[in-house]
Design a protein around this motif. Structure first.
Motif, PDB file in Angstrom:
ATOM      1  N   SER A  75       0.811  -1.214   0.000  1.00 12.85           N
ATOM      2  CA  SER A  75       0.000   0.000   0.000  1.00 12.85           C
ATOM      3  C   SER A  75       0.846   1.265   0.000  1.00 12.85           C
ATOM      4  O   SER A  75       0.336   2.342  -0.325  1.00 12.85           O
ATOM      5  N   ILE A  76       2.131   1.146   0.373  1.00 14.75           N
ATOM      6  CA  ILE A  76       3.005   2.322   0.430  1.00 14.75           C
ATOM      7  C   ILE A  76       4.226   2.160  -0.471  1.00 14.75           C
ATOM      8  O   ILE A  76       4.417   2.919  -1.434  1.00 14.75           O
ATOM      9  N   LEU A  77       5.061   1.155  -0.181  1.00 14.99           N
ATOM     10  CA  LEU A  77       6.346   1.047  -0.880  1.00 14.99           C
ATOM     11  C   LEU A  77       6.189   0.723  -2.357  1.00 14.99           C
ATOM     12  O   LEU A  77       6.845   1.350  -3.214  1.00 14.99           O
ATOM     13  N   VAL A  78       5.349  -0.251  -2.696  1.00 15.50           N
ATOM     14  CA  VAL A  78       5.203  -0.641  -4.101  1.00 15.50           C
ATOM     15  C   VAL A  78       4.623   0.494  -4.944  1.00 15.50           C
ATOM     16  O   VAL A  78       5.152   0.791  -6.032  1.00 15.50           O
ATOM     17  N   PRO A  79       3.539   1.180  -4.524  1.00 17.71           N
ATOM     18  CA  PRO A  79       3.081   2.338  -5.315  1.00 17.71           C
ATOM     19  C   PRO A  79       4.154   3.411  -5.482  1.00 17.71           C
ATOM     20  O   PRO A  79       4.266   4.012  -6.557  1.00 17.71           O
TER      21      PRO A  79
END
Length: 443
Positions: free
Chosen positions: A409-413
Motif C-alpha cells: 500500500s506504500i512502498l510498491v506504489p
C-alpha cells in the motif's frame, strides 16, 4: 453476564455507530478510512463477543469449540477486553478528528511525481508475466477453493501461493496508479465509470478471480472496498438505500462463495457471515482465558516481521525467521490459521501502546485524505484504508502491517511511480537528443 458487560458491549456498538454516522453518513454514505475501520472493528472485535454472550449459534455442533472457549473466559477478562476495545476505537477516532485541516506540504511536494502513464504498460506486462507463471504452477489447485487437500493447502511445498498472491497485489497497485493518474489527467471531465473501466482494471479483475478460485476471498473483497472508497470519497457519495442494497448484496455474495467452497454445506448463508469472525476469534477467546494485558511493550515481533520485505530470491528461508507471538509470552491457539489482531497489538505494543498506534493510524490516514490532491498520495490512501476492512483485524502483523500496508500500500506504489518518473525522464532526454540531431541535419 454482569450488567457492566452489557453496558460496555452497548458502548462498543453505539460509540462507533454514532461517530461513523456523524462523519460519514449524515450527508450520504462516504466509505472512507473511518467507516471501513468501524466495519472491521465491529465485525471482528465486537460481533464475536456479542454472539458468544447471546449464545445465538450455540445450537450448531460445529461451533461448540468456540462456545466452549468463550464460556471459560472470566467476566472480568471480558469486561477488560471491551474496555480496551472502546479505548482503541476512541483513540483512532481522536486521531481522525485532531488531524482535520493538517497537510504535509513537504511530503506532497516530494510525492508529486509526473510521468507518461503509457510507461505503466511495462509494469503491467511484467506483473502479468510473473502472475501467469505462478498461475501455471498452481494450475492443479485453481478453481478448487478449499477442496484442495488440506496438507497441500497449508504446507504449500513449492512456496508458490504467497508469491502468487503478491503478484496479484502488484497488479492491483499498477492498476490503481494508472487509474488515479488517468483521473487527474481527465480533470473535471472524469466520471467514475470512465476512469475505472480500463485494461489495467480488467487484468486485475481476472487475477483476483483466479486468486478467489484458490479459496482466498479477502483479496477480492478488499479490492471492492478500494473501489467503493474511491467512488464515494472522490466522486459521489452513495445514497442510503443504494448503500444498504450493496451491503446486503455483498454479504450474500460472500456467503454464497463460502458455501460453494465447502465440501459439505453445513452452514446457512446467514451463519456463514457470523462464522467468519467467530472462527477468527478462537485465538482471542483462548487468549482471554489467560487474562494477560501488558500496559506497554516494544514491538520486537513487528520489527522481526520486517524480513518479509526482503525478496524470497535473496532470502529463501525468511519465513523461518519470522517472530512467534508465543515467544513473547502471548498464548496462541490458531487451528484455523488466523491470528486475532488483538493478540498482535498486545504482543507488540501493550494496552497504552495500542492506543497510541490507533491514534497515529487515524491521524495519518486523515492527513493522507487531506493531501489526496497528489495522485500518489491518493493511491496510498485508497489502498491503505481498504486494508482496514479484513486483513488488519484477522491476520498476523507480518501480513497485515508489513505485507498489506507497508509493502503493497506504500512502498510498491512509490516504487512504481518513481521508476515511471525516471523512465519518463530518460525518454524525454532521448527524444530531445533525436530532435537536436534532426535540427543539425536540417541545417
Amino acid at each position: 453476564m454482569e450488567p457492566q458487560f452489557f453496558i460496555l458491549l452497548a458502548a462498543n456498538i453505539l460509540v462507533p455507530a454514532i461517530a461513523t454516522y456523524m462523519c460519514c453518513v449524515a450527508k450520504g454514505l462516504e466509505v472512507n478510512h473511518l467507516s471501513i475501520f468501524t466495519f472491521g472493528f465491529l465485525f471482528y472485535w465486537i460481533l464475536p463477543t456479542a454472539l458468544g454472550a447471546s449464545q445465538l449459534l450455540a445450537y450448531n455442533s460445529q461451533l461448540k469449540p468456540i462456545y466452549y472457549l468463550f464460556d471459560r473466559v472470566s467476566p472480568s477478562s471480558l469486561n477488560i477486553y471491551l474496555l480496551i476495545s472502546l479505548g482503541f476505537y476512541l483513540s483512532f477516532f481522536c486521531g481522525h478528528v485532531m488531524s482535520r485541516g493538517v497537510r504535509w506540504r513537504t511530503i506532497e511536494k516530494c510525492a508529486s511525481l509526473h510521468f507518461d502513464s503509457r510507461l505503466l504498460t511495462l509494469h503491467l506486462l511484467l506483473g502479468t508475466a510473473v502472475f501467469a507463471v505462478y498461475a501455471y504452477f498452481l494450475r492443479d489447485q485453481l478453481f478448487k477453493g478449499y477442496n484442495v487437500a488440506q496438507d497441500q493447502f497449508i504446507s504449500d511445498p513449492l512456496g508458490i501461493r504467497g508469491p502468487f498472491a503478491a503478484s496479484c497485489m502488484f497488479l492491483e497497485c499498477v492498476a490503481f496508479v494508472y487509474t488515479v493518474y488517468l483521473d487527474f489527467k481527465l480533470a473535471h471531465t472524469a466520471t467514475f465509470l470512465r476512469v475505472i473501466i480500463n485494461r489495467y482494471m480488467l487484468v486485475v479483475l481476472m487475477a483476483l478471480l483466479l486468486d478467489l478460485s484458490l479459496g482466498q476471498r479477502h483479496f477480492i473483497l478488499t479490492a471492492a472496498f478500494m473501489l467503493t472508497l474511491y467512488r464515494t470519497v472522490f466522486f459521489k457519495r452513495l445514497s442510503l438505500p443504494t448503500a444498504f442494497f450493496l451491503f446486503v448484496t455483498s454479504l450474500a455474495a460472500a456467503g454464497a462463495a463460502a458455501l460453494i467452497r465447502q465440501k459439505v454445506i453445513s452452514f446457512s448463508p446467514l451463519e456463514i457471515i457470523f462464522v467468519e469472525p467467530l472462527f477468527t476469534s478462537l485465538a482471542l477467546f483462548y487468549y482471554l482465558r489467560e487474562a494477560v494485558f501488558p500496559l506497554i511493550r516494544f514491538p520486537y515481533p513487528l520489527i522481526g516481521d520486517l524480513v518479509l520485505l526482503i525478496p524470497r530470491a535473496l532470502m529463501p528461508n525468511k519465513m523461518a525467521l519470522m517472530s512467534n507471538l508465543s515467544d513473547v509470552g502471548i498464548p496462541v491457539f490458531s487451528p484455523m490459521g488466523t491470528i486475532h489482531s488483538f493478540l498482535s497489538f498486545m504482543a507488540n505494543f501493550g494496552v497504552l501502546g495500542s492506543f497510541g498506534m490507533a491514534f497515529l493510524l487515524g491521524f495519518v490516514l486523515n492527513v493522507l485524505k487531506s493531501s489526496s490532491t497528489v495522485p500518489l498520495l491518493r493511491v496510498i490512501y485508497i489502498m491503505l484504508s481498504a486494508q482496514l476492512a479484513f486483513s488488519f483485524w484477522r491476520d498476523p502483523f507480518a501480513f497485515s502491517f508489513v505485507k498489506g500496508m507497508l509493502e503493497f500500500s506504500i512502498l510498491v506504489p512509490i516504487l512504481i511511480c518513481a521508476s515511471s518518473n525516471v523512465l519518463s525522464g530518460l525518454v524525454r532526454r532521448k527524444n530531445l537528443r533525436i530532435a537536436r540531431r534532426l535540427e543539425e541535419f536540417a541545417l
